[in-house]
Design a protein around this motif. Sequence first.
Motif, mmCIF file in Angstrom:
data_model
loop_
_atom_site.group_PDB
_atom_site.id
_atom_site.type_symbol
_atom_site.label_atom_id
_atom_site.label_comp_id
_atom_site.label_asym_id
_atom_site.label_seq_id
_atom_site.Cartn_x
_atom_site.Cartn_y
_atom_site.Cartn_z
ATOM 1 N N PRO A 2 41.512 11.359 21.791
ATOM 2 C CA PRO A 2 42.146 12.450 22.533
ATOM 3 C C PRO A 2 42.159 12.170 24.023
ATOM 4 N N GLU A 3 43.191 12.657 24.709
ATOM 5 C CA GLU A 3 43.304 12.437 26.136
ATOM 6 C C GLU A 3 43.938 13.639 26.813
ATOM 7 N N VAL A 4 43.724 13.703 28.110
ATOM 8 C CA VAL A 4 44.336 14.735 28.938
ATOM 9 C C VAL A 4 45.732 14.251 29.331
ATOM 10 N N THR A 5 46.712 15.115 29.184
ATOM 11 C CA THR A 5 48.071 14.747 29.586
ATOM 12 C C THR A 5 48.537 15.657 30.719
ATOM 13 N N ARG A 22 51.629 20.818 35.388
ATOM 14 C CA ARG A 22 51.127 21.177 34.061
ATOM 15 C C ARG A 22 50.165 20.144 33.499
ATOM 16 N N CYS A 23 49.224 20.640 32.749
ATOM 17 C CA CYS A 23 48.172 19.801 32.164
ATOM 18 C C CYS A 23 47.879 20.332 30.766
ATOM 19 N N VAL A 24 47.648 19.407 29.843
ATOM 20 C CA VAL A 24 47.138 19.775 28.526
ATOM 21 C C VAL A 24 45.777 19.102 28.383
ATOM 22 N N PRO A 25 44.699 19.880 28.506
ATOM 23 C CA PRO A 25 43.359 19.300 28.385
ATOM 24 C C PRO A 25 43.062 18.879 26.942
ATOM 25 N N ILE A 26 41.949 18.217 26.760
ATOM 26 C CA ILE A 26 41.496 17.851 25.420
ATOM 27 C C ILE A 26 41.153 19.131 24.667
ATOM 28 N N MET A 89 48.524 12.973 44.979
ATOM 29 C CA MET A 89 48.410 12.838 43.529
ATOM 30 C C MET A 89 47.457 13.927 43.061
ATOM 31 N N TYR A 90 47.892 14.708 42.086
ATOM 32 C CA TYR A 90 47.074 15.793 41.559
ATOM 33 C C TYR A 90 46.589 15.419 40.160
ATOM 34 N N PHE A 91 45.280 15.495 39.983
ATOM 35 C CA PHE A 91 44.670 15.149 38.708
ATOM 36 C C PHE A 91 44.072 16.390 38.056
ATOM 37 N N CYS A 92 44.336 16.510 36.792
ATOM 38 C CA CYS A 92 43.694 17.510 35.957
ATOM 39 C C CYS A 92 42.547 16.825 35.221
#
Lengths: 115, 115
Positions: A2-5, A22-26, A89-92
Amino acid sequence: EPEVTQTPSHQVTQMGQEVILRCVPISNHLYFYWYRQILGQKVEFLVSFYNNEISEKSEIFDDQFSVERPDGSNFTLKIRSTKLEDSAMYFCASRGPDRALNEQFFGPGTRLTVL
Amino acid sequence: AQSVAQPEDQVNVAEGNPLTVKCTYSVSGNPYLFWYVQYPNRGLQFLLKYITGDNLVKGSYGFEAEFNKSQTSFHLKKPSALVSDSALYFCAVRDTNTGFQKLVFGTGTRLLVSP
């Protein structure tokens, strides 16, 4: 594995416009974070989110920023009126429920360019 | 406040040689230390962590790190460098002032491994 997208990978906007990253966490993770990295600088914490509310925010995270988890999967960062200095750069990131497992898992980032 | 320092902007090493990327930390209380790697156009990937226990921590891709309390250091090491190890490496410390575990990052060290 699984990974964060994150989407989009690159966003270009005009100054003053609103953007939503937008981010989809694990899927079984409970703690969510946004960080940003201005070009050539270090990664900086913006906000953490747990149990449907902000748990901590940095001084960077002013009233122009907001976060939301509108459904069971997405985690969004909104910038209401972008400024040139928001270009970064924005990281979730997300972290699992087990407090003994401390590592955060990061997405690939969204590069925001404000013109 | 928790902080980490990465004194080298760049480290150059020949393939097959051992590599060391330096990190020193400043924390109140017990340190929770991490190394992340960033490949071009990719997010931050977790490499390894020190929470407690053995001072030599083994992680992904053959990397290891040595925790040294007296020198407040957490240097990243690999016995034999690969060209594919070329990337940006970040040391980070967990902020223990809150329960939500935001990470505080160093400025990053660029590793260049030459063939």
